[in-house]
Motif scaffolding. Structure first.
Motif: not given
Length: 801
Positions: A216-230, A592-606
């Motif tokens: 490792i050469e460097r460590i970056d800490v990115i704060k907030g949502p990181t959707t652009e990376f994948g 969810v409740n043993r029967t339903q696939p869990a929907p994605p969690a959502r994040s909002n940052n400002s």
């Protein structure tokens, strides 16, 4: 004469064509290397040079609006140095026919400084991180990123004699580390209150935090949502581990680590140009470690790394290919069970193994990767400005497997002669993961008289398959923490148990994600910097789960539109205000409740705040006010033995991060955060929203590390320093009212270091938790608390030969 030698080379480079008005420079007189670095940063121009070549020389001031050609001509005048054109418009400063002798070496000099070219190695100077590199998908200076991104440089890592990438991230505010608590999962970290279990690796989601520090050469800490990376986002932010890259500067370095619990590492770092192959460079990092630091067993853990990479730089094309192999064997983190009455952790001895001396986690990773960049060309127009086109691809394949076995004290049973007695529990775990990730971008740079614009059109693909199986089983018999047995049997992968409680789980998960994105950075009058992106993802997940109760299957198909938008305005050349908003989505595995696939969690940052570049850009400060919401979270309802959609969590607070060179002698890095957490009401939540806390998150947290280096006199080459970190109390349960949540006490620990450099040899000695403070690390469980290390010393010695 030096000026006329430089100007023709610059004038003939189309990549250096400037708009008619040029760039506004305001660079005071100073060290030549610093002046060249500031020219490159101001004009976004690749400039690289060996530190030995500029050492002891001065230049400047460079003031006024002018082209890069004129600025460099002024800086190099009288030095005998020349600028040589490289591929894609990059410049290298080299010695001319006659070059005055360079000044003597001083502590902290680095082999080369590369201001803006991501292909040529580190651009950081000492404790000062220059730009976001692979932490923004568009290469921009940190001061122009409308988010809080903090880079911990190689100089910090070396000076602190760090042995863990996660420990490096502790230098950044609002970051907390957990060594794994009572389970066998990977070590985790929290940013702004939200836990993550994997790093970004050079901007690619790697699925793991187990990256050896020697690569490792460097460590970056990115704060907030990181959707652009994948696509799928890290909730509160991400740690981006930037690995060592091929360089044109020859490197031949051997390093030795030696420290507490017989920690021993031998590492070699080789790099430079390949002889007789023009444009070809390489980097090879090899290291091996053995230690006796497994408090729960595994008396001789080890870590091995082999990481070769080769790059070729042509006129318009760069290719790089490498492979990284990691093999680790480590013990289980020591943790203290809690009392059933008040959930306070029992105080246990830190260095006494329990349960079985073969408690361990074994991890292996094979990671081939390929990088390709090609400069398509440039179009110049008198009416609409110039356009420069480049394509880029990053592709990486991760093949990992992990196995672990552990015996832990679990259920409190009774008091025997005043001693608490516990029922032991065995846990075995195995996981195999295949992950393919590729990022492809078209980059367009547009320059006009008053506006500079960088656009990215990208498409990403992420494919992951995970197969896991685990078994938790109660073991007959009780024992006291003060005298634990060390020969208890491990359970097997079985759904039946003759000893009572047993819980077997086997899961196969297949996920793929395709995302398309448009990102745009606009610089107006060199003062207003606007960065925004919009992205659409298509996510599919299929999972099969086998438990003692039977087989369950779930399929989930989702699409998500996410965005980020922000701006930085330079109120003064050294002070900028910024603000940004952004969204993200996090796929969840489970029903969810043993029967339903869990929907994605959502994040909002400002967030909004202030960025300062002080002391001739040698000191950076970021102050932020943030608000982060995560909704639609999947949580376990223990009473009903199933998953539910729980209330989302709101996190808000203030942060300050600072780092750099206060003077030629003083370097520092530190931060402070204030946090406030509560549950957000989610209209789809199956559980009632209550005011609660974020497990493992203190309200106040601070850290500081300062180093003083003697640069002349009889103590020249000597460094001394130290610092500390601390936090207020934290809670252990996310989903109960604050008054009912178990509490971990706060703590303050202190560190110290001493180092010495002479010619091509450097040694650093670090002592962490120098007062041997007893405290607990981050946990999200009310049943166990990881016991942090006591006093630990480490020696890191390096020789360039």
């Amino acid at each position: 004469m030096a000026s006329t030698a430089v100007l023709p080379l610059l004038a003939n480079s189309p990549a250096l064509s400037q708009v008619a008005t040029g760039t506004a420079f305001n660079i005071p007189a100073g060290d030549l290397g610093s002046v060249l670095a500031q020219i490159g940063r101001a004009a976004s121009q690749p400039i690289s040079f060996p530190a030995d070549l500029t050492r002891g020389r001065s230049a400047g001031p460079i003031v006024g609006r002018m082209s890069v050609q004129e600025a460099l001509a002024r800086a190099l005048a009288g030095s005998g140095l020349v600028a040589v054109k490289g591929a894609g418009g990059a410049l290298t400063i080299r010695g001319g026919a006659t070059v005055p002798a360079a000044g003597p070496a001083v502590l902290g000099d680095i082999a080369a400084i590369d201001v803006t070219d991501t292909a040529a190695g580190s651009r950081d100077v000492g404790f000062t991180a220059i730009d976001t590199r692979s932490s923004a998908r568009i290469d921009i200076p940190l001061k122009e990123d409308p988010r809080s991104v903090v880079g911990v440089t190689e100089a910090v890592i070396r000076t602190q004699a760090q042995t863990s990438a996660l420990d490096v991230a502790r230098n950044v505010s609002n970051v907390r580390i957990s060594t794994g608590s009572e389970d066998l999962g990977a070590p985790t970290y929290q940013i702004r209150g939200f836990a993550q279990s994997s790093f970004l690796l050079n901007g690619l989601p790697s699925g793991s935090t187990r990256i050896p520090i020697t690569d490792i050469e460097r460590i970056d800490v990115i704060k907030g949502p990181t959707t652009e990376f994948g696509g799928p986002s890290f909730r509160g932010g991400a740690i981006n581990a930037i690995t060592k890259a091929p360089t044109a500067t020859p490197i031949q370095r051997a390093e030795v680590f030696y420290g507490s619990r017989f920690f021993r590492t031998l590492a070699f770092d080789f790099g430079g140009p390949v002889q007789d192959l023009e444009g070809v460079t390489y980097r090879l990092n090899v290291s091996g470690n053995t230690a006796n630091d497994a408090l729960g067993g595994a008396s001789s853990p080890h870590e091995a790394l082999i990481s070769p990479v080769v790059a070729w730089q042509g006129v318009d094309t760069r290719l790089a290919a490498g492979v990284r192999y990691i093999d680790t064997l480590s013990g289980i983190a020591r943790y203290a069970p809690t009392s059933p009455d008040n959930f306070r952790p029992f105080r246990i001895q830190r260095d006494v193994p329990f349960g079985n001396l073969d408690n361990l986690v074994a991890f292996r990773s094979f990671n081939p990767y390929l990088e390709a960049d090609h400069h398509l060309g440039r179009i110049d127009s008198d009416t609409v400005g110039s356009f420069d086109f480049k394509i880029r691809n990053r592709t990486s394949y991760f093949l990992t497997d992990m196995f672990g076995q552990n015996l832990i004290p679990y259920n409190f049973t009774r008091l025997l002669a005043g001693r608490p007695m516990f029922q032991p529990q065995g846990y075995v775990f195995g996981e195999a993961v295949n992950r393919l990730v590729t990022q492809s971008d078209l980059l367009i740079q547009h320059n006009t008289e008053f506006v500079r614009q960088t656009m990215r059109i990208g498409i990403d693909y992420l494919d992951t398959s995970v197969n896991t199986k685990s078994n938790i089983q109660a073991i007959s018999g009780d024992f006291a923490l003060s005298n634990p047995p060390q020969n208890l049997p491990y359970p097997r992968y079985s759904t039946r148990s003759s000893r009572g409680f047993s819980q077997f789980t086997g899961t196969s998960v297949y996920q793929d994600n395709i995302g398309i994105a448009f990102q745009d950075k606009i610089d107006i009058f060199d003062r207003l910097h606007i960065l925004g992106s919009v992205r659409h993802d298509w996510f599919n997940s299929r999972s099969n789960t086998l438990r003692s109760s039977g087989l369950s299957t779930s399929t989930l198909t989702e699409s998500a539109l996410t965005y980020t938008a922000g701006a930085v305005y330079d109120v003064l050349p050294w002070a900028s205000v910024y603000g940004s908003v952004g969204t993200g989505f996090v796929p969840q595995i489970g029903l969810v409740n043993r029967t339903q696939p869990a929907p994605p969690a959502r994040s909002n940052n400002s967030e909004f705040g202030l960025k300062l570049s002080l002391l001739d850009n040698n000191m950076t400060v970021t102050m932020a006010r943030y608000h982060l919401e995560n909704t639609n979270n999947l949580v376990q309802d223990n009473a009903q033995m199933m998953n539910r959609l729980g209330p989302g969590l709101q996190a808000e607070g203030y942060e300050i991060d600072f780092q750099g060179q206060v003077t030629e002698n003083i370097s520092l890095i530190g931060g402070y955060s204030y946090n406030n957490y509560k549950n957000a009401r989610d209209p789809r939540a199956g559980l009632d929203a209550v005011i609660s806390v974020a497990a493992g998150q203190p309200q106040h947290q601070a850290n500081l590390f300062v180093v003083y280096t003697f640069t002349d006199g009889p103590l020249r080459g000597l460094s001394i320093g130290g610092g500390g970190r601390g936090q207020t109390l934290s809670y252990m349960n996310n989903f109960v009212p604050k008054a009912e949540s178990p509490v971990l006490p706060g703590f303050i620990t202190y560190d110290a270091m001493i180092g010495y450099t002479i010619e091509n040899f450097r040694v650093d000695v670090s002592v962490r938790n120098i007062l041997d403070r007893y405290y607990y690390d981050v946990t999200t469980s009310e049943f166990a608390a990881p016991v942090a290390d006591g006093r630990v010393f480490m020696i890191r010695a390096g020789l360039d030969f």
